[in-house]
Design an enzyme around this catalytic site. Sequence first.
Site, PDB file in Angstrom:
ATOM      1  N   PRO A  28       0.825  -1.209   0.000  1.00  0.00           N
ATOM      2  CA  PRO A  28       0.000   0.000   0.000  1.00  0.00           C
ATOM      3  C   PRO A  28       0.856   1.255   0.000  1.00  0.00           C
ATOM      4  O   PRO A  28       1.957   1.262   0.550  1.00  0.00           O
ATOM      5  CB  PRO A  28      -0.796  -0.106   1.314  1.00  0.00           C
ATOM      6  CG  PRO A  28      -0.675  -1.513   1.749  1.00  0.00           C
ATOM      7  CD  PRO A  28       0.589  -2.055   1.159  1.00  0.00           C
ATOM      8  N   ASP A  29       0.341   2.316  -0.616  1.00  0.00           N
ATOM      9  CA  ASP A  29       1.079   3.576  -0.688  1.00  0.00           C
ATOM     10  C   ASP A  29       1.045   4.264   0.669  1.00  0.00           C
ATOM     11  O   ASP A  29       0.009   4.665   1.151  1.00  0.00           O
ATOM     12  CB  ASP A  29       0.436   4.478  -1.744  1.00  0.00           C
ATOM     13  CG  ASP A  29       1.226   5.765  -1.947  1.00  0.00           C
ATOM     14  OD1 ASP A  29       2.267   5.938  -1.285  1.00  0.00           O
ATOM     15  OD2 ASP A  29       0.795   6.575  -2.769  1.00  0.00           O
ATOM     16  N   PHE A  30       2.177   4.367   1.301  1.00  0.00           N
ATOM     17  CA  PHE A  30       2.240   5.093   2.564  1.00  0.00           C
ATOM     18  C   PHE A  30       3.617   5.701   2.669  1.00  0.00           C
ATOM     19  O   PHE A  30       4.542   5.292   1.980  1.00  0.00           O
ATOM     20  CB  PHE A  30       1.947   4.180   3.754  1.00  0.00           C
ATOM     21  CG  PHE A  30       3.090   3.321   4.194  1.00  0.00           C
ATOM     22  CD1 PHE A  30       3.607   3.425   5.459  1.00  0.00           C
ATOM     23  CD2 PHE A  30       3.650   2.404   3.315  1.00  0.00           C
ATOM     24  CE1 PHE A  30       4.655   2.620   5.851  1.00  0.00           C
ATOM     25  CE2 PHE A  30       4.703   1.607   3.706  1.00  0.00           C
ATOM     26  CZ  PHE A  30       5.203   1.713   4.977  1.00  0.00           C
ATOM     27  N   ARG A  31       3.766   6.707   3.485  1.00  0.00           N
ATOM     28  CA  ARG A  31       5.018   7.453   3.452  1.00  0.00           C
ATOM     29  C   ARG A  31       5.848   7.270   4.707  1.00  0.00           C
ATOM     30  O   ARG A  31       6.706   8.079   5.000  1.00  0.00           O
ATOM     31  CB  ARG A  31       4.742   8.926   3.213  1.00  0.00           C
ATOM     32  CG  ARG A  31       4.126   9.174   1.851  1.00  0.00           C
ATOM     33  CD  ARG A  31       4.285  10.618   1.444  1.00  0.00           C
ATOM     34  NE  ARG A  31       3.663  10.858   0.163  1.00  0.00           N
ATOM     35  CZ  ARG A  31       2.580  11.592   0.013  1.00  0.00           C
ATOM     36  NH1 ARG A  31       2.017  12.159   1.045  1.00  0.00           N
ATOM     37  NH2 ARG A  31       2.053  11.767  -1.184  1.00  0.00           N
ATOM     38  N   ASP A  77      10.628  -0.564   3.294  1.00  0.00           N
ATOM     39  CA  ASP A  77      10.303  -1.986   3.141  1.00  0.00           C
ATOM     40  C   ASP A  77      11.534  -2.859   2.922  1.00  0.00           C
ATOM     41  O   ASP A  77      11.426  -4.083   2.884  1.00  0.00           O
ATOM     42  CB  ASP A  77       9.298  -2.186   1.997  1.00  0.00           C
ATOM     43  CG  ASP A  77       9.692  -1.426   0.749  1.00  0.00           C
ATOM     44  OD1 ASP A  77      10.890  -1.454   0.389  1.00  0.00           O
ATOM     45  OD2 ASP A  77       8.814  -0.799   0.126  1.00  0.00           O
ATOM     46  N   HIS A 113      14.874   6.911   5.623  1.00  0.00           N
ATOM     47  CA  HIS A 113      13.885   6.800   6.701  1.00  0.00           C
ATOM     48  C   HIS A 113      14.074   5.493   7.467  1.00  0.00           C
ATOM     49  O   HIS A 113      13.152   5.019   8.126  1.00  0.00           O
ATOM     50  CB  HIS A 113      12.456   6.893   6.150  1.00  0.00           C
ATOM     51  CG  HIS A 113      12.136   8.251   5.583  1.00  0.00           C
ATOM     52  ND1 HIS A 113      11.137   8.462   4.660  1.00  0.00           N
ATOM     53  CD2 HIS A 113      12.700   9.461   5.808  1.00  0.00           C
ATOM     54  CE1 HIS A 113      11.099   9.750   4.343  1.00  0.00           C
ATOM     55  NE2 HIS A 113      12.039  10.372   5.029  1.00  0.00           N
ATOM     56  N   ASN A 159      11.772   4.626   1.072  1.00  0.00           N
ATOM     57  CA  ASN A 159      10.921   3.491   1.459  1.00  0.00           C
ATOM     58  C   ASN A 159      11.525   2.736   2.639  1.00  0.00           C
ATOM     59  O   ASN A 159      12.735   2.698   2.812  1.00  0.00           O
ATOM     60  CB  ASN A 159      10.729   2.545   0.274  1.00  0.00           C
ATOM     61  CG  ASN A 159      10.030   3.238  -0.883  1.00  0.00           C
ATOM     62  OD1 ASN A 159       9.305   4.203  -0.674  1.00  0.00           O
ATOM     63  ND2 ASN A 159      10.254   2.751  -2.087  1.00  0.00           N
TER      64      ASN A 159
END
Length: 248
Positions: free
Chosen positions: A32-35, A103, A118, A101
Amino acid sequence: MGRMKALMEAIAGARRPAFFTGAGVSTLCGIPDFRGPDGVYRDPDAARMFEIDLFDDDPSFFYRHADALVYGGGSIEPGPVHRALVALQRAGMCAGVVTQNIDGLHERAGSSPVFAVHGSPAIHHCRSCGDAKTFDEIVAMRGGVPGAVPRCRICGGVYKPDITFFGEALPEDAFRGAAALCAEADLVVVLGSSLVVQPAASLPLATLRAGGRLAIVNRGETPLDRFAFFRGDDLAAFAEAAEALAAR
Ligand SMILES: [Zn+2]
């Protein structure tokens, strides 16, 4: 793919091409698109997963929500852009990757160096004694159990991924490395980032300031569009063209 040709020629001709990636390259893998910690996740409950106080009170809250975003029972795999950057690297056409990202997919795909500004789940640390474990070790410890909390066998503490949570400082080493990579690059290619989450989003400016060039492939506008010599929106087309370039 015609439009991509100009970008591919620029990558092939660059001395030190660097790549800067955001959420768009991971949504191609079904994430899912999340920041992350600096952004807003649509599910207000999930947005709290990156609060460090909540993690220390109840780490299972994080691990329950992180299954869909990070761990996926080990089933979340690198996508076409992650693989294309590895192919470019092997062909000598990628000096390094900066990513917003969290992930860990660039690392898992095999890119190096990766500066995860991040933070990254590639390494987890015990909150109590500092013992370190890799992503794969943590996945194995959790045994595919939804929400399972990995605990330290040395001290019984809880492992937390080296993702930057709200209330934590950004990773200095990654930031310094990213800034150096961008400043030394004669070309920086932004992939799938809207360049709005600061301070990471200003890193491509270091390339421009040093006299390098900027290319942007992102669905939607970015504040740096006017500085880009190339502006595209199709990440799948980029990945396909980059694979072809690397194999050439
Ligand atoms: Zn420990």
